[in-house]
Design an enzyme around this catalytic site. Structure first.
Site, PDB file in Angstrom:
ATOM      1  N   SER A 122      -3.908  26.851 -15.680  1.00 28.73           N
ATOM      2  CA  SER A 122      -2.657  26.867 -14.922  1.00 28.73           C
ATOM      3  C   SER A 122      -1.552  26.154 -15.678  1.00 28.73           C
ATOM      4  O   SER A 122      -0.379  26.307 -15.336  1.00 28.73           O
ATOM      5  CB  SER A 122      -2.860  26.150 -13.588  1.00 28.73           C
ATOM      6  N   HIS A 143      -3.533  34.443 -16.262  1.00 26.91           N
ATOM      7  CA  HIS A 143      -3.587  33.494 -15.154  1.00 26.91           C
ATOM      8  C   HIS A 143      -3.647  34.246 -13.834  1.00 26.91           C
ATOM      9  O   HIS A 143      -2.669  34.851 -13.403  1.00 26.91           O
ATOM     10  CB  HIS A 143      -2.333  32.591 -15.222  1.00 26.91           C
ATOM     11  N   GLU A 155      -0.335  36.311 -14.393  1.00 29.26           N
ATOM     12  CA  GLU A 155       0.659  35.904 -15.393  1.00 29.26           C
ATOM     13  C   GLU A 155       0.024  36.081 -16.772  1.00 29.26           C
ATOM     14  O   GLU A 155      -1.083  35.573 -17.013  1.00 29.26           O
ATOM     15  CB  GLU A 155       1.050  34.434 -15.209  1.00 29.26           C
ATOM     16  N   ASN A 194       3.575  28.045 -11.375  1.00 28.47           N
ATOM     17  CA  ASN A 194       3.328  26.623 -11.138  1.00 28.47           C
ATOM     18  C   ASN A 194       4.529  25.748 -11.488  1.00 28.47           C
ATOM     19  O   ASN A 194       4.660  24.644 -10.961  1.00 28.47           O
ATOM     20  CB  ASN A 194       2.071  26.160 -11.883  1.00 28.47           C
TER      21      ASN A 194
HETATM   22  P1  NAD Z   1     -13.375  24.760  -9.809  1.00 25.20           P
HETATM   23  O1  NAD Z   1     -13.501  23.275  -9.837  1.00 25.20           O
HETATM   24  O2  NAD Z   1     -13.581  25.473  -8.507  1.00 25.20           O
HETATM   25  O3  NAD Z   1     -14.429  25.423 -10.839  1.00 25.20           O
HETATM   26  C1  NAD Z   1     -14.561  25.015 -12.163  1.00 25.20           C
HETATM   27  C2  NAD Z   1     -15.945  25.426 -12.627  1.00 25.20           C
HETATM   28  O4  NAD Z   1     -16.043  25.203 -14.032  1.00 25.20           O
HETATM   29  C3  NAD Z   1     -17.070  24.595 -11.972  1.00 25.20           C
HETATM   30  O5  NAD Z   1     -17.966  25.495 -11.343  1.00 25.20           O
HETATM   31  C4  NAD Z   1     -17.722  23.858 -13.146  1.00 25.20           C
HETATM   32  O6  NAD Z   1     -19.121  23.747 -13.017  1.00 25.20           O
HETATM   33  C5  NAD Z   1     -17.362  24.788 -14.301  1.00 25.20           C
HETATM   34  N1  NAD Z   1     -17.381  24.143 -15.607  1.00 25.20           N
HETATM   35  C6  NAD Z   1     -16.900  22.947 -15.964  1.00 25.20           C
HETATM   36  N2  NAD Z   1     -17.064  22.757 -17.293  1.00 25.20           N
HETATM   37  C7  NAD Z   1     -17.657  23.876 -17.771  1.00 25.20           C
HETATM   38  C8  NAD Z   1     -18.076  24.294 -19.047  1.00 25.20           C
HETATM   39  N3  NAD Z   1     -17.925  23.517 -20.104  1.00 25.20           N
HETATM   40  N4  NAD Z   1     -18.627  25.521 -19.170  1.00 25.20           N
HETATM   41  C9  NAD Z   1     -18.782  26.326 -18.091  1.00 25.20           C
HETATM   42  N5  NAD Z   1     -18.403  25.984 -16.841  1.00 25.20           N
HETATM   43  C10 NAD Z   1     -17.852  24.765 -16.702  1.00 25.20           C
HETATM   44  O7  NAD Z   1     -11.966  25.101 -10.453  1.00 25.20           O
HETATM   45  P2  NAD Z   1     -11.077  26.406 -10.224  1.00 25.20           P
HETATM   46  O8  NAD Z   1     -10.170  26.188  -9.076  1.00 25.20           O
HETATM   47  O9  NAD Z   1     -11.954  27.612 -10.276  1.00 25.20           O
HETATM   48  O10 NAD Z   1     -10.145  26.363 -11.537  1.00 25.20           O
HETATM   49  C11 NAD Z   1     -10.602  26.881 -12.757  1.00 25.20           C
HETATM   50  C12 NAD Z   1      -9.407  27.134 -13.640  1.00 25.20           C
HETATM   51  O11 NAD Z   1      -8.528  28.075 -12.999  1.00 25.20           O
HETATM   52  C13 NAD Z   1      -8.568  25.906 -13.957  1.00 25.20           C
HETATM   53  O12 NAD Z   1      -8.068  26.036 -15.271  1.00 25.20           O
HETATM   54  C14 NAD Z   1      -7.428  26.020 -12.932  1.00 25.20           C
HETATM   55  O13 NAD Z   1      -6.253  25.360 -13.358  1.00 25.20           O
HETATM   56  C15 NAD Z   1      -7.226  27.519 -12.896  1.00 25.20           C
HETATM   57  N6  NAD Z   1      -6.604  28.046 -11.668  1.00 25.20           N
HETATM   58  C16 NAD Z   1      -6.941  27.533 -10.453  1.00 25.20           C
HETATM   59  C17 NAD Z   1      -6.347  28.063  -9.306  1.00 25.20           C
HETATM   60  C18 NAD Z   1      -6.694  27.543  -7.934  1.00 25.20           C
HETATM   61  O14 NAD Z   1      -5.998  27.887  -6.956  1.00 25.20           O
HETATM   62  N7  NAD Z   1      -7.750  26.750  -7.767  1.00 25.20           N
HETATM   63  C19 NAD Z   1      -5.428  29.126  -9.421  1.00 25.20           C
HETATM   64  C20 NAD Z   1      -5.128  29.652 -10.686  1.00 25.20           C
HETATM   65  C21 NAD Z   1      -5.728  29.088 -11.809  1.00 25.20           C
END
Ligand code: NAD
Length: 291
Positions: A122, A143, A155, A194
């Protein structure tokens, strides 16, 4: 684009990774979902199955589509299994060192020089992630938005070194295979959405912290007064407060502007494990049915 055999890898099966794996599989791709631990992999599988069950209940997919979608997703804890992927979407925690490590490893594992290595970050500049690889031209930002099966936007973010072939391929995949609407942003922390959303959420946290108004009144103000589908604090709970903090910190690091500064109240919530929906409590309590 022929999607029937597109080989997709998804790194991380949290909120976003599970959603990305699901939409790719629903649209005919052959997906490998990779996670760091067996427990996280199980949680991701469960999230995908529950989401598909909800889609079935709402008549958005048939029994056959549900079964076919599940059959297209393979789960693994071995990154090497992603060696033949055409597209890899990285969706691990919003941590720069962890993402750099994943991109360095992925670059060695994925053999096709024309494969697309995309990050769902993000806020971390794509250029930084690309420089962890020996092939920065195949690294791009794609994204997605949460929940991925529902929200139509993507995005697309090219770094200074992303090849136009990579960006076009990633954009065409999102639009033609997944049916998403693609907008393009410069490679600046926060991209378009964002850059606008995070200061808004942080302002709502500051209002709440100062005693200006209750969480319900802040959210109702924006839902009923501005026709937003969800207020900023409930939205923060949906995103995950740890993710909101990480995005705010990356944007502050990039721009050094006060409006991106994560307020102490948000930090305390994260330290307390009150991360929002995913942990059952954030600004609201989701453990009771009423929330
Ligand atoms: P989350 O905490 O729900 O999930 C992250 C996952 O990554 C976890 O299951 C964890 O076990 C796994 N993980 C951590 N390190 C790892 C590794 N080295 N190898 C493999 N898996 C690993 O987080 P999320 O909300 O899914 O966010 C993930 C990404 O998406 C982030 O970069 C976030 O900024 C982006 N994002 C989030 C949202 C949102 O609304 N939550 C929206 C758009 C983008």
């Amino acid at each position: 684009m022929n999607n029937t055999s597109t080989r997709v890898g998804v790194i991380g099966a949290g909120l976003m990774g599970s959603g990305i794996a699901e939409v790719c599989a629903r649209n005919g791709c052959e997906v490998i979902s990779y996670e760091i631990s067996p427990d996280a992999l199980d949680a991701g599988r469960h999230r995908i199955e529950s989401s598909l069950q909800r889609a079935l209940t709402k008549n958005k997919i048939s029994d056959d589509e549900l079964a076919e979608t599940l059959a297209r997703i393979r789960y693994t804890g071995d990154l090497d299994e992603l060696h033949d992927r055409e597209f890899v979407f990285e969706a691990i925690v919003e941590s720069e060192p962890e993402k750099l490590d994943v991109f360095a490893r992925l670059d060695k594992v994925v053999s096709d020089p024309n494969a697309v290595l995309a990050s769902n970050t993000s806020s971390i500049p794509i250029m930084k992630l690309a420089m962890a690889t020996a092939n920065p031209e195949r690294v791009v930002g794609v994204h997605y938005f949460n929940p991925v099966p529902v929200l139509p936007l993507v995005e697309l973010v090219s770094s200074l070194l992303t090849s136009e072939a990579t960006a076009s391929k990633a954009g065409a995949f999102a639009a033609d295979v997944l049916g998403k609407t693609v907008i393009r942003s410069q490679d600046r922390a926060g991209f378009i959405v964002n850059a606008l959303l995070i200061p808004y959420i942080l302002s709502a946290v500051r209002l709440l912290d100062s005693g200006f108004a209750s969480a319900e009144d802040i959210d109702n103000g924006m839902v009923l007064g501005c026709a937003h589908p969800m207020g900023p604090l409930r939205l923060a709970d949906l995103i995950g407060l740890d993710t909101v903090q990480a995005i705010a910190e990356a944007m502050y690091e990039e721009f050094k502007e006060q409006l991106y500064y994560a307020p102490p109240f948000l930090l305390r919530m994260v330290e307390a494990g009150l991360l929002g929906r995913k942990t059952g409590r954030g600004f609201y309590d989701y453990r009771s049915k009423a929330a």
